[in-house]
Write a protein that holds these residues in place. Structure first.
Motif, PDB file in Angstrom:
ATOM      1  N   TYR A 124      29.150  50.978  44.621  1.00 44.85           N
ATOM      2  CA  TYR A 124      30.597  50.900  44.866  1.00 44.85           C
ATOM      3  C   TYR A 124      31.352  50.607  43.576  1.00 44.85           C
ATOM      4  O   TYR A 124      32.465  51.090  43.365  1.00 44.85           O
ATOM      5  N   ASN A 125      30.727  49.835  42.715  1.00 42.03           N
ATOM      6  CA  ASN A 125      31.378  49.489  41.447  1.00 42.03           C
ATOM      7  C   ASN A 125      31.613  50.719  40.571  1.00 42.03           C
ATOM      8  O   ASN A 125      32.518  50.728  39.724  1.00 42.03           O
ATOM      9  N   ASP A 126      30.769  51.759  40.743  1.00 41.79           N
ATOM     10  CA  ASP A 126      30.964  52.972  39.953  1.00 41.79           C
ATOM     11  C   ASP A 126      32.310  53.617  40.245  1.00 41.79           C
ATOM     12  O   ASP A 126      32.889  54.289  39.390  1.00 41.79           O
ATOM     13  N   LEU A 127      32.825  53.439  41.477  1.00 40.26           N
ATOM     14  CA  LEU A 127      34.132  53.993  41.828  1.00 40.26           C
ATOM     15  C   LEU A 127      35.273  53.260  41.142  1.00 40.26           C
ATOM     16  O   LEU A 127      36.384  53.764  41.059  1.00 40.26           O
ATOM     17  N   LEU A 128      34.987  52.057  40.650  1.00 42.18           N
ATOM     18  CA  LEU A 128      36.041  51.202  40.107  1.00 42.18           C
ATOM     19  C   LEU A 128      36.041  51.155  38.589  1.00 42.18           C
ATOM     20  O   LEU A 128      36.674  50.287  37.993  1.00 42.18           O
ATOM     21  N   VAL A 131      39.726  51.255  37.002  1.00 44.55           N
ATOM     22  CA  VAL A 131      40.817  50.432  37.517  1.00 44.55           C
ATOM     23  C   VAL A 131      40.844  49.108  36.776  1.00 44.55           C
ATOM     24  O   VAL A 131      39.899  48.738  36.062  1.00 44.55           O
ATOM     25  N   SER A 132      41.937  48.370  36.932  1.00 43.28           N
ATOM     26  CA  SER A 132      42.109  47.115  36.216  1.00 43.28           C
ATOM     27  C   SER A 132      41.157  46.051  36.753  1.00 43.28           C
ATOM     28  O   SER A 132      40.633  46.152  37.866  1.00 43.28           O
ATOM     29  N   ASP A 133      40.960  45.004  35.952  1.00 38.13           N
ATOM     30  CA  ASP A 133      40.072  43.914  36.361  1.00 38.13           C
ATOM     31  C   ASP A 133      40.585  43.238  37.633  1.00 38.13           C
ATOM     32  O   ASP A 133      39.790  42.825  38.484  1.00 38.13           O
ATOM     33  N   LYS A 167      42.141  57.580  44.358  1.00 42.86           N
ATOM     34  CA  LYS A 167      42.616  58.871  43.862  1.00 42.86           C
ATOM     35  C   LYS A 167      43.831  58.712  42.953  1.00 42.86           C
ATOM     36  O   LYS A 167      44.222  59.642  42.270  1.00 42.86           O
ATOM     37  N   HIS A 168      44.449  57.551  43.017  1.00 45.42           N
ATOM     38  CA  HIS A 168      45.670  57.290  42.246  1.00 45.42           C
ATOM     39  C   HIS A 168      45.466  56.006  41.441  1.00 45.42           C
ATOM     40  O   HIS A 168      46.154  55.004  41.644  1.00 45.42           O
ATOM     41  N   LYS A 169      44.504  56.055  40.530  1.00 43.82           N
ATOM     42  CA  LYS A 169      44.100  54.844  39.827  1.00 43.82           C
ATOM     43  C   LYS A 169      45.191  54.324  38.902  1.00 43.82           C
ATOM     44  O   LYS A 169      45.309  53.113  38.696  1.00 43.82           O
ATOM     45  N   GLU A 170      46.004  55.207  38.331  1.00 45.59           N
ATOM     46  CA  GLU A 170      47.081  54.748  37.470  1.00 45.59           C
ATOM     47  C   GLU A 170      48.129  54.006  38.288  1.00 45.59           C
ATOM     48  O   GLU A 170      48.627  52.953  37.873  1.00 45.59           O
TER      49      GLU A 170
END
Length: 449
Positions: A124-128, A131-133, A167-170
């Motif tokens: 699951y961490n691979d998906l993150l 993204v920010s901490d 899908k909208h990480k920004e």
């Protein structure tokens, strides 16, 4: 004796000379035969110079014209063969490229299969990763303090977050940017946009929402059901109107607004669902009378605007949860100020209720032909899921075109499995009969078995 030996040697010498001469003769004969064969056989033309062909053109042994034609034909065939070989080489190179690409795709597929069969290769961490901490911390996973628990089947717990967020990480990074323990950004419009993109539910945040200045205690029930709250009850920053007077008067303003007159409680809101005209407009008393008294107790209003349906049902001792979005208006805050229960979720989200729990589900205008057919059918099945056996689905003025009514929606509702208790259709005439626009209202029942 000497003379006999001499005679014997002489005869022997003559005999040897005879044998030698015979060999020479045989060699000459064979040589001549070979020469004759070479110069008269089928390949004899190969030994003549080109200049001789014209002199021998009348010879019956060969024909130079035929030979040249054969040579030209052979040359043409060679040229054609070379062209075919060149084409084959191109096709082989193309096939080689395709095979290489196929090998790459197969490698990726095998990798995906390996990851699916062995989850430890892809976590699951691979998906993150991007993204920010703070987002990683909010979404998890988090190790359980007491380790593995059979009830959960895991030693980790995951926070609920919509897959659309990743899908909208920004945008997710922007949403999760704040001072931890400080005041949250006033970003209601941005948050709602992110929800409508599929980032629902949103991750939790470790910040405090801005509080209204000069907040006062709400109006007590039952007066709060039909009173406008003070302007100091909410934060006005996200909205065009900056007070409730502006919202109430907006019904007179030009332009299009979501639920334009919903905040005018002394107008049309005051008489909604009080009367039953026998057509599209149903009365609350008539609908509740379809069930034994007191058995309709809790329910859901999908897209309930400012909460008037819930207010009317509250007067009948029925508790209604109202879902609403804040489209340039504080709909959720207004519902809460009336002493009702708001839920800020979009129509695309799975309803957060367990199956077979609600007595009634109501929707007015929100469920209509603007929703894609497949999405609408999933929604109808979700309504069926949360209703208890014998529960009611009150569909209030569903809008569609005449061509859709019997071709699309009637079969769809039949597939879901509701039982019709009431069904009324009527043409929408305000834009002209040629538009072929229709409404239908219905009270549907989830079967008991």
């Amino acid at each position: 004796m000497g003379s006999e030996e001499s005679i014997s040697r002489k005869h022997s010498c003559q005999h040897n000379q005879m044998k030698y001469k015979l060999k020479i003769l045989m060699l000459i004969v064979l040589s001549n035969l070979l020469t004759i064969y070479i110069f008269t056989g089928p390949y004899s033309y190969m030994h003549y110079p080109i200049s001789r062909f014209s002199q021998l053109s009348t010879s019956p042994v060969f024909d130079s014209t035929t030979l040249l034609l054969k040579l030209n034909s052979t040359r043409d065939e060679l040229i054609a063969s070379r062209s075919q070989i060149a084409d084959l080489q191109k096709e082989l190179r193309s096939a080689h490229s395709l095979v290489e690409e196929l090998v790459v795709q197969l490698s990726r597929l095998n990798g995906a299969i390996d990851q699916a069969s062995n989850p430890t290769k892809f976590t699951y961490n691979d998906l993150l990763d991007d993204v920010s901490d703070e987002a990683k911390l909010a979404i998890g996973p988090h190790k359980l303090p007491l380790g593995y628990t059979p009830r959960m089947g895991s030693d980790e717990v995951y926070s609920s977050v919509g897959g659309g967020c990743l899908k909208h990480k920004e945008d997710l990074r922007k949403y999760m940017s704040y001072q931890v323990g400080g005041e949250c950004p006033v970003d209601d419009v941005f948050v709602q946009t992110l929800m409508l993109k599929g980032c629902e539910p949103l991750p939790r945040r470790r910040c405090h929402p801005k509080s209204p200045a000069n907040y006062v205690e709400p109006t007590p029930l039952p007066e709060s059901l039909w009173s406008i709250p003070p302007d100091s009850s909410l934060i006005w920053d996200p909205y065009t109107c900056k007070n409730y007077t502006c919202l109430v008067e907006r019904r007179k303003a030009p332009g299009s607004y979501d639920c334009k007159d919903c905040f005018h409680l002394e107008g049309r809101e005051k008489i909604r669902w009080l009367f039953d005209n026998g057509g599209l407009d149903y009365g609350i008393d008539q609908v509740l009378a379809m069930k034994p008294p007191g058995t309709i107790r809790i329910g859901l209003d999908i897209g309930g605007g400012s909460g008037t349906f819930a207010a009317r049902m509250k007067e009948k001792n029925v508790t209604i949860v109202t879902t609403s979005m804040n489209f340039d208006g504080p709909f959720n805050s207004f519902i809460a100020s009336r002493g009702l229960i708001p839920m800020h979720v979009s129509v695309s989200q799975r309803f957060p209720f367990f199956e077979n729990t609600l007595d009634i589900v109501h929707s007015m205008h929100v469920l209509s032909n603007w929703i894609p057919d497949a999405m609408l059918e999933f929604t109808l099945y979700d309504i069926y899921r949360v209703l208890r056996p014998g529960g009611l689905f009150w569909l209030d003025r569903f809008f569609c075109f005449g061509s859709q009514l019997n071709a699309t929606y009637v079969p769809m509702f039949d597939r879901v499995g509701f039982r019709r208790l009431r069904w009324n259709t009527g043409m929408k005439l305000d834009r002209g009969i040629d538009k072929n626009e229709w409404y239908f209202s219905a009270v549907l029942e989830k079967p008991m078995t």
